[in-house]
Scaffold this motif. Structure first.
Motif, PDB file in Angstrom:
ATOM      1  N   ASN A  45       0.817  -1.209   0.000  1.00  0.00           N
ATOM      2  CA  ASN A  45       0.000   0.000   0.000  1.00  0.00           C
ATOM      3  C   ASN A  45       0.851   1.258   0.000  1.00  0.00           C
ATOM      4  OD1 ASN A  45      -2.422  -1.386  -0.021  1.00  0.00           O
ATOM      5  ND2 ASN A  45      -2.589  -1.421   2.196  1.00  0.00           N
ATOM      6  N   MET A  46       1.820   1.327   0.871  1.00  0.00           N
ATOM      7  CA  MET A  46       2.651   2.527   0.982  1.00  0.00           C
ATOM      8  C   MET A  46       3.546   2.699  -0.249  1.00  0.00           C
ATOM      9  SD  MET A  46       1.418   3.673   3.654  1.00  0.00           S
ATOM     10  CE  MET A  46       2.423   5.027   4.156  1.00  0.00           C
ATOM     11  N   GLY A  47       4.094   1.604  -0.747  1.00  0.00           N
ATOM     12  CA  GLY A  47       4.953   1.686  -1.933  1.00  0.00           C
ATOM     13  C   GLY A  47       4.200   2.167  -3.153  1.00  0.00           C
ATOM     14  N   ALA A  48       3.004   1.642  -3.370  1.00  0.00           N
ATOM     15  CA  ALA A  48       2.206   2.060  -4.522  1.00  0.00           C
ATOM     16  C   ALA A  48       1.775   3.515  -4.386  1.00  0.00           C
ATOM     17  CB  ALA A  48       0.990   1.152  -4.666  1.00  0.00           C
ATOM     18  N   GLN A  49       1.378   3.902  -3.189  1.00  0.00           N
ATOM     19  CA  GLN A  49       0.939   5.283  -2.977  1.00  0.00           C
ATOM     20  C   GLN A  49       2.105   6.262  -3.180  1.00  0.00           C
ATOM     21  OE1 GLN A  49      -0.890   5.981   0.831  1.00  0.00           O
ATOM     22  NE2 GLN A  49      -2.172   7.582  -0.027  1.00  0.00           N
ATOM     23  N   ALA A  50       3.284   5.894  -2.712  1.00  0.00           N
ATOM     24  CA  ALA A  50       4.456   6.755  -2.901  1.00  0.00           C
ATOM     25  C   ALA A  50       4.804   6.882  -4.380  1.00  0.00           C
ATOM     26  CB  ALA A  50       5.642   6.213  -2.118  1.00  0.00           C
ATOM     27  N   LEU A  51       4.735   5.773  -5.106  1.00  0.00           N
ATOM     28  CA  LEU A  51       5.040   5.803  -6.534  1.00  0.00           C
ATOM     29  C   LEU A  51       4.055   6.691  -7.283  1.00  0.00           C
ATOM     30  CD1 LEU A  51       6.671   4.725  -8.967  1.00  0.00           C
ATOM     31  CD2 LEU A  51       5.038   2.847  -9.072  1.00  0.00           C
ATOM     32  N   VAL A  52       2.778   6.550  -6.993  1.00  0.00           N
ATOM     33  CA  VAL A  52       1.760   7.358  -7.667  1.00  0.00           C
ATOM     34  C   VAL A  52       1.941   8.833  -7.318  1.00  0.00           C
ATOM     35  CG1 VAL A  52      -0.716   7.860  -7.704  1.00  0.00           C
ATOM     36  CG2 VAL A  52       0.076   5.527  -7.933  1.00  0.00           C
ATOM     37  N   GLY A  53       2.181   9.115  -6.053  1.00  0.00           N
ATOM     38  CA  GLY A  53       2.347  10.507  -5.630  1.00  0.00           C
ATOM     39  C   GLY A  53       3.557  11.176  -6.251  1.00  0.00           C
ATOM     40  N   GLN A  54       4.625  10.426  -6.476  1.00  0.00           N
ATOM     41  CA  GLN A  54       5.829  11.008  -7.060  1.00  0.00           C
ATOM     42  C   GLN A  54       5.745  11.132  -8.574  1.00  0.00           C
ATOM     43  OE1 GLN A  54       9.072   8.628  -5.606  1.00  0.00           O
ATOM     44  NE2 GLN A  54       9.172   9.729  -3.674  1.00  0.00           N
ATOM     45  N   GLU A  55       4.969  10.287  -9.207  1.00  0.00           N
ATOM     46  CA  GLU A  55       4.875  10.331 -10.665  1.00  0.00           C
ATOM     47  C   GLU A  55       3.895  11.398 -11.154  1.00  0.00           C
ATOM     48  OE1 GLU A  55       6.623   8.753 -13.121  1.00  0.00           O
ATOM     49  OE2 GLU A  55       7.895   8.140 -11.471  1.00  0.00           O
ATOM     50  N   ALA A  56       2.930  11.762 -10.340  1.00  0.00           N
ATOM     51  CA  ALA A  56       1.945  12.769 -10.758  1.00  0.00           C
ATOM     52  C   ALA A  56       2.560  14.164 -10.661  1.00  0.00           C
ATOM     53  CB  ALA A  56       0.708  12.687  -9.865  1.00  0.00           C
ATOM     54  N   THR A  57       2.214  15.008 -11.607  1.00  0.00           N
ATOM     55  CA  THR A  57       2.703  16.381 -11.561  1.00  0.00           C
ATOM     56  C   THR A  57       1.951  17.158 -10.483  1.00  0.00           C
ATOM     57  OG1 THR A  57       1.131  17.065 -13.262  1.00  0.00           O
ATOM     58  CG2 THR A  57       3.320  16.364 -14.008  1.00  0.00           C
ATOM     59  N   ASP A  58       2.531  18.266 -10.048  1.00  0.00           N
ATOM     60  CA  ASP A  58       1.954  19.040  -8.946  1.00  0.00           C
ATOM     61  C   ASP A  58       0.531  19.499  -9.217  1.00  0.00           C
ATOM     62  OD1 ASP A  58       4.258  18.758  -7.496  1.00  0.00           O
ATOM     63  OD2 ASP A  58       5.080  20.725  -8.047  1.00  0.00           O
ATOM     64  N   ASP A  59       0.224  19.868 -10.456  1.00  0.00           N
ATOM     65  CA  ASP A  59      -1.092  20.420 -10.747  1.00  0.00           C
ATOM     66  C   ASP A  59      -2.219  19.386 -10.742  1.00  0.00           C
ATOM     67  OD1 ASP A  59       0.096  19.326 -12.999  1.00  0.00           O
ATOM     68  OD2 ASP A  59      -1.013  20.614 -14.380  1.00  0.00           O
ATOM     69  N   ILE A  60      -1.892  18.090 -10.844  1.00  0.00           N
ATOM     70  CA  ILE A  60      -2.943  17.064 -10.837  1.00  0.00           C
ATOM     71  C   ILE A  60      -2.728  16.001  -9.755  1.00  0.00           C
ATOM     72  CG2 ILE A  60      -3.524  17.370 -13.270  1.00  0.00           C
ATOM     73  CD1 ILE A  60      -1.908  14.740 -13.772  1.00  0.00           C
ATOM     74  N   ARG A  61      -1.778  16.217  -8.878  1.00  0.00           N
ATOM     75  CA  ARG A  61      -1.439  15.197  -7.876  1.00  0.00           C
ATOM     76  C   ARG A  61      -2.642  14.791  -7.031  1.00  0.00           C
ATOM     77  NH1 ARG A  61       3.669  16.670  -5.562  1.00  0.00           N
ATOM     78  NH2 ARG A  61       4.419  15.641  -7.420  1.00  0.00           N
ATOM     79  N   GLY A  62      -3.441  15.735  -6.573  1.00  0.00           N
ATOM     80  CA  GLY A  62      -4.604  15.415  -5.750  1.00  0.00           C
ATOM     81  C   GLY A  62      -5.614  14.553  -6.486  1.00  0.00           C
ATOM     82  N   VAL A  63      -5.857  14.879  -7.739  1.00  0.00           N
ATOM     83  CA  VAL A  63      -6.796  14.108  -8.550  1.00  0.00           C
ATOM     84  C   VAL A  63      -6.265  12.698  -8.775  1.00  0.00           C
ATOM     85  CG1 VAL A  63      -7.890  13.951 -10.815  1.00  0.00           C
ATOM     86  CG2 VAL A  63      -7.706  16.156  -9.677  1.00  0.00           C
ATOM     87  N   VAL A  64      -4.979  12.585  -9.052  1.00  0.00           N
ATOM     88  CA  VAL A  64      -4.385  11.274  -9.305  1.00  0.00           C
ATOM     89  C   VAL A  64      -4.441  10.409  -8.045  1.00  0.00           C
ATOM     90  CG1 VAL A  64      -2.222  10.084  -9.856  1.00  0.00           C
ATOM     91  CG2 VAL A  64      -2.934  12.062 -11.200  1.00  0.00           C
ATOM     92  N   ILE A  65      -4.092  10.974  -6.898  1.00  0.00           N
ATOM     93  CA  ILE A  65      -4.135  10.204  -5.659  1.00  0.00           C
ATOM     94  C   ILE A  65      -5.578   9.841  -5.299  1.00  0.00           C
ATOM     95  CG2 ILE A  65      -3.683  10.319  -3.169  1.00  0.00           C
ATOM     96  CD1 ILE A  65      -1.113  11.820  -3.857  1.00  0.00           C
ATOM     97  N   GLY A  66      -6.525  10.744  -5.558  1.00  0.00           N
ATOM     98  CA  GLY A  66      -7.936  10.429  -5.339  1.00  0.00           C
ATOM     99  C   GLY A  66      -8.414   9.297  -6.236  1.00  0.00           C
ATOM    100  N   GLY A  67      -8.031   9.345  -7.496  1.00  0.00           N
ATOM    101  CA  GLY A  67      -8.364   8.261  -8.427  1.00  0.00           C
ATOM    102  C   GLY A  67      -7.718   6.949  -8.021  1.00  0.00           C
ATOM    103  N   PHE A  68      -6.478   7.032  -7.538  1.00  0.00           N
ATOM    104  CA  PHE A  68      -5.773   5.849  -7.045  1.00  0.00           C
ATOM    105  C   PHE A  68      -6.552   5.219  -5.883  1.00  0.00           C
ATOM    106  CE2 PHE A  68      -2.744   4.131  -3.925  1.00  0.00           C
ATOM    107  CZ  PHE A  68      -2.158   3.120  -4.676  1.00  0.00           C
ATOM    108  N   GLY A  69      -7.006   6.048  -4.961  1.00  0.00           N
ATOM    109  CA  GLY A  69      -7.776   5.549  -3.815  1.00  0.00           C
ATOM    110  C   GLY A  69      -9.104   4.944  -4.239  1.00  0.00           C
ATOM    111  N   PHE A  70      -9.772   5.590  -5.201  1.00  0.00           N
ATOM    112  CA  PHE A  70     -11.046   5.079  -5.701  1.00  0.00           C
ATOM    113  C   PHE A  70     -10.858   3.720  -6.373  1.00  0.00           C
ATOM    114  CE2 PHE A  70     -14.181   4.738  -9.153  1.00  0.00           C
ATOM    115  CZ  PHE A  70     -15.342   4.700  -8.395  1.00  0.00           C
ATOM    116  N   CYS A  71      -9.845   3.627  -7.229  1.00  0.00           N
ATOM    117  CA  CYS A  71      -9.578   2.350  -7.901  1.00  0.00           C
ATOM    118  C   CYS A  71      -9.168   1.275  -6.895  1.00  0.00           C
ATOM    119  CB  CYS A  71      -8.502   2.530  -8.970  1.00  0.00           C
ATOM    120  SG  CYS A  71      -9.057   3.508 -10.375  1.00  0.00           S
ATOM    121  N   GLY A  72      -8.438   1.678  -5.855  1.00  0.00           N
ATOM    122  CA  GLY A  72      -8.086   0.733  -4.798  1.00  0.00           C
ATOM    123  C   GLY A  72      -9.313   0.198  -4.093  1.00  0.00           C
TER     124      GLY A  72
END
Length: 134
Positions: A45-72
């Protein structure tokens, strides 16, 4: 980061698959396997979340992490449903084996991305090849 994710997934797969060998999960001798499962799941869980958070750009990071959580959440619901059916049709340890196999597949995909995927320069966007009509 993909190497870390592969290692996290390997720990998770080992934990889940080892629980597939257990007849009585309440037996105190199983405690080391339960600890391995907990460490592996948390690492995944932590490894995947860290990878997603680091790969997303600053302007869409919140949306990407939210989508990651929804898909999870959808993944948890589906794996719980399938695991419940496997529990009834096959064996009480079947949900652990099922999730262990899926986690091992994620480890394999992470290793493929790390070692076998085509390399492109960071930040570059490659346009698809198009044929020109004269």
């Amino acid at each position: 980061r993909t190497t870390a994710l592969a290692g996290c997934s390997l720990l998770g797969a080992a934990g889940y698959l080892s629980m597939g060998l257990v007849d009585d999960p309440a037996d105190p001798a199983v405690l080391p396997l339960v600890v391995l499962l907990g460490i592996g799941q948390t690492a995944c869980n932590m490894g995947a979340q860290a990878l997603v958070g680091q790969e997303a750009t600053d302007d869409i990071r919140g949306v990407v992490i939210g989508g990651f959580g929804f898909c999870g959440t959808l993944g948890i619901m589906c794996s719980t449903w399938i695991g419940g059916m496997l529990f009834d049709w096959w064996a009480p340890s079947a949900p652990f084996v099922f999730v262990g196999i899926l986690t091992a597949a994620i480890c394999g995909l992470a290793l493929y991305v790390r070692h076998g995927a085509p390399v492109r320069a960071p930040g570059s966007v490659t346009a698809p090849e198009t044929s020109r009509i004269p």
